[in-house]
Scaffold this motif. Structure first.
Motif, PDB file in Angstrom:
ATOM      1  N   SER A 117      16.932  -3.125  -5.012  1.00 57.94           N
ATOM      2  CA  SER A 117      16.560  -2.651  -3.667  1.00 57.94           C
ATOM      3  C   SER A 117      15.340  -1.744  -3.796  1.00 57.94           C
ATOM      4  O   SER A 117      15.255  -0.957  -4.744  1.00 57.94           O
ATOM      5  CB  SER A 117      17.698  -1.847  -3.029  1.00 57.94           C
ATOM      6  N   THR A 118      14.429  -1.859  -2.828  1.00 59.91           N
ATOM      7  CA  THR A 118      13.199  -1.073  -2.911  1.00 59.91           C
ATOM      8  C   THR A 118      13.066  -0.202  -1.669  1.00 59.91           C
ATOM      9  O   THR A 118      13.265  -0.686  -0.543  1.00 59.91           O
ATOM     10  CB  THR A 118      11.993  -2.026  -3.042  1.00 59.91           C
ATOM     11  N   GLY A 150      12.154   6.857   2.833  1.00 65.06           N
ATOM     12  CA  GLY A 150      13.398   6.230   2.379  1.00 65.06           C
ATOM     13  C   GLY A 150      13.704   4.887   3.019  1.00 65.06           C
ATOM     14  O   GLY A 150      14.788   4.330   2.814  1.00 65.06           O
ATOM     15  N   ALA A 151      12.760   4.337   3.806  1.00 69.86           N
ATOM     16  CA  ALA A 151      13.026   3.055   4.486  1.00 69.86           C
ATOM     17  C   ALA A 151      13.196   1.921   3.475  1.00 69.86           C
ATOM     18  O   ALA A 151      12.598   1.939   2.397  1.00 69.86           O
ATOM     19  CB  ALA A 151      11.865   2.734   5.433  1.00 69.86           C
ATOM     20  N   VAL A 152      14.018   0.930   3.867  1.00 70.13           N
ATOM     21  CA  VAL A 152      14.246  -0.227   2.986  1.00 70.13           C
ATOM     22  C   VAL A 152      13.038  -1.155   3.064  1.00 70.13           C
ATOM     23  O   VAL A 152      12.645  -1.571   4.152  1.00 70.13           O
ATOM     24  CB  VAL A 152      15.494  -1.017   3.430  1.00 70.13           C
ATOM     25  N   VAL A 153      12.479  -1.486   1.918  1.00 69.43           N
ATOM     26  CA  VAL A 153      11.391  -2.459   1.870  1.00 69.43           C
ATOM     27  C   VAL A 153      11.939  -3.815   1.432  1.00 69.43           C
ATOM     28  O   VAL A 153      11.565  -4.849   1.956  1.00 69.43           O
ATOM     29  CB  VAL A 153      10.272  -1.966   0.918  1.00 69.43           C
ATOM     30  N   HIS A 154      12.847  -3.791   0.457  1.00 68.82           N
ATOM     31  CA  HIS A 154      13.536  -5.020   0.031  1.00 68.82           C
ATOM     32  C   HIS A 154      15.009  -4.714  -0.203  1.00 68.82           C
ATOM     33  O   HIS A 154      15.352  -3.622  -0.673  1.00 68.82           O
ATOM     34  CB  HIS A 154      12.941  -5.565  -1.271  1.00 68.82           C
ATOM     35  N   GLY A 155      15.876  -5.709   0.096  1.00 63.14           N
ATOM     36  CA  GLY A 155      17.305  -5.576  -0.128  1.00 63.14           C
ATOM     37  C   GLY A 155      17.628  -5.795  -1.597  1.00 63.14           C
ATOM     38  O   GLY A 155      16.732  -5.937  -2.397  1.00 63.14           O
ATOM     39  N   PRO A 156      18.917  -5.839  -1.907  1.00 66.79           N
ATOM     40  CA  PRO A 156      20.069  -6.045  -1.025  1.00 66.79           C
ATOM     41  C   PRO A 156      20.455  -4.880  -0.104  1.00 66.79           C
ATOM     42  O   PRO A 156      21.216  -5.096   0.835  1.00 66.79           O
ATOM     43  CB  PRO A 156      21.212  -6.336  -2.004  1.00 66.79           C
ATOM     44  N   GLY A 214       0.791  -1.219   0.000  1.00 65.79           N
ATOM     45  CA  GLY A 214       0.000   0.000   0.000  1.00 65.79           C
ATOM     46  C   GLY A 214       0.827   1.275   0.000  1.00 65.79           C
ATOM     47  O   GLY A 214       0.276   2.372  -0.031  1.00 65.79           O
ATOM     48  N   ALA A 215       2.167   1.151   0.058  1.00 64.79           N
ATOM     49  CA  ALA A 215       3.015   2.353   0.084  1.00 64.79           C
ATOM     50  C   ALA A 215       3.712   2.530  -1.266  1.00 64.79           C
ATOM     51  O   ALA A 215       4.142   1.546  -1.883  1.00 64.79           O
ATOM     52  CB  ALA A 215       4.061   2.223   1.191  1.00 64.79           C
ATOM     53  N   ALA A 216       3.832   3.776  -1.684  1.00 63.82           N
ATOM     54  CA  ALA A 216       4.551   4.063  -2.931  1.00 63.82           C
ATOM     55  C   ALA A 216       6.049   3.905  -2.684  1.00 63.82           C
ATOM     56  O   ALA A 216       6.574   4.375  -1.673  1.00 63.82           O
ATOM     57  CB  ALA A 216       4.230   5.476  -3.393  1.00 63.82           C
ATOM     58  N   CYS A 217       6.730   3.213  -3.617  1.00 65.04           N
ATOM     59  CA  CYS A 217       8.156   2.916  -3.439  1.00 65.04           C
ATOM     60  C   CYS A 217       8.886   3.122  -4.758  1.00 65.04           C
ATOM     61  O   CYS A 217       8.274   3.210  -5.822  1.00 65.04           O
ATOM     62  CB  CYS A 217       8.352   1.453  -3.023  1.00 65.04           C
ATOM     63  N   VAL A 218      10.212   3.142  -4.658  1.00 67.42           N
ATOM     64  CA  VAL A 218      11.033   3.138  -5.862  1.00 67.42           C
ATOM     65  C   VAL A 218      11.975   1.943  -5.786  1.00 67.42           C
ATOM     66  O   VAL A 218      12.517   1.629  -4.723  1.00 67.42           O
ATOM     67  CB  VAL A 218      11.822   4.462  -6.036  1.00 67.42           C
ATOM     68  N   THR A 219      12.135   1.268  -6.934  1.00 67.01           N
ATOM     69  CA  THR A 219      13.027   0.108  -6.995  1.00 67.01           C
ATOM     70  C   THR A 219      14.282   0.486  -7.778  1.00 67.01           C
ATOM     71  O   THR A 219      14.191   1.000  -8.903  1.00 67.01           O
ATOM     72  CB  THR A 219      12.313  -1.064  -7.697  1.00 67.01           C
ATOM     73  N   CYS A 220      15.445   0.245  -7.172  1.00 67.57           N
ATOM     74  CA  CYS A 220      16.722   0.606  -7.795  1.00 67.57           C
ATOM     75  C   CYS A 220      16.917  -0.164  -9.105  1.00 67.57           C
ATOM     76  O   CYS A 220      16.674  -1.369  -9.157  1.00 67.57           O
ATOM     77  CB  CYS A 220      17.862   0.305  -6.821  1.00 67.57           C
TER      78      CYS A 220
END
Ligand code: FES
Length: 304
Positions: free
Chosen positions: A266-267, A273-279, A255-261
């Motif tokens: 990494s998301t 700016g919290a990490v949702v997915h690594g690395p 439900g949160a808007a994110c950006v994936t590198c």
């Protein structure tokens, strides 16, 4: 006279430095690239995106998982040799050796997961680092088998050899961490480069709607996203290996808007700016924003 001795000192220091540069040739050699490419791909396929991969990278704790696990393993193995050398108890030596072998399994899993998503020069050094550590593992496993069979003297010799291999692996691991900056936070410098306070960034009308762009604030590259009248600003360098976040994909996670590198996936949550997915394990620095009446966007490091 003094000048000549300083120059001679510099020359001998340079030649000493080049003599002990045993890692540079590994870093530059493309000989192992084919197996490295195949193995990295297989690891990424086997440990796909999701909770397990995030756990192995260390996302839940916000720190890479591999270093503390390896420290425990090498500590156990070094303790084995100390106990062997002092002759203070074969049972104690067997116990710490077994603990080291047990902890080596998650250490390998986390290490190889990290390794599968780094740059090729880093993977070359990491590949040799893995071989030396697997050699150490084999030697210690052999040592344990000999101890169980009652062949204490041969077992100790194998342990010493294992400690040598683990030491070489540690040396290469140090190069990976401190020279090649694997596992370091590549966005940490942002906080030191922007003193507190509001700064003019650009006009709202200069930004496209719904598409992230890069903007500069002094020395800092920023990720800037305008959605209608709302503006989100983050540091543009991904904390994992400094990939350009403004070239990433906008996604929704929980439900949160994110950006994936765009480099290794990494998301990060856009709101903070919290990490949702690594690395990546460190958050990407976020900025507060406000829009002046004349439409100029102002930013400052987030006050959280
Ligand atoms: S640079 Fe690796 S995930 Fe961003």
């Amino acid at each position: 006279m003094v000048k000549e001795s300083v120059q001679a000192g510099r020359r001998s220091f340079k030649s000493l430095a080049s003599t002990i540069d045993i890692v540079g040739p590994i870093e530059r050699s493309s000989r192992l690239d084919r197996p490295i490419r195949g193995l990295a791909k297989a690891v990424r396929r086997r440990i796909g995106p999701g909770r397990l991969r995030d756990l192995l990278h260390g996302v839940p704790t916000g720190k890479p998982l591999h270093p503390p696990l390896v420290t425990f393993v090498v500590g156990c193995w070094a303790a084995t040799s100390v106990i062997d050398l002092t002759g203070t108890g074969s049972r104690a030596a067997r116990t710490v050796l077994t603990a080291g072998l047990g902890a080596a399994l998650p250490a390998v899993a986390s290490g190889i997961t990290d390794w599968s998503v780094i740059h090729r020069e880093q993977q070359r050094v990491g590949f040799v680092h893995a071989i030396t550590n697997l050699t150490a593992f084999g030697l210690y496993a052999g040592s344990l088998a000999l101890r169980i069979g009652g062949r204490e003297r041969a077992a100790r010799l194998l342990s010493y050899a294992g400690l040598g291999a683990a030491g070489l692996g540690g040396f290469l691991g140090g190069h990976l961490s401190y020279r090649q900056a694997v596992g370091a936070n590549h966005a940490d410098s942002v906080a030191h480069l922007v003193p507190l306070g509001w700064y003019d960034l650009c006009s709202l009308n200069d930004l496209p709607n719904g598409r992230p762009v890069a903007r500069r604030l002094g020395y800092i590259d920023l990720f800037v996203l305008r959605v209608d009248g709302e503006v989100t600003v983050l540091a543009d360098h991904c904390p994992h290996l400094a990939g350009p976040l403004h070239q990433g994909r906008l996604v929704a996670e929980g439900g949160a808007a994110c950006v994936t590198c765009p480099w290794h996936g990494s998301t990060f949550r856009l709101s903070d700016g919290a990490v949702v997915h690594g690395p990546a394990t460190a958050p990407v620095p976020a900025f507060d924003t406000r829009i002046r009446r004349d439409g100029v966007i102002q930013v400052r490091p987030a006050q959280r």
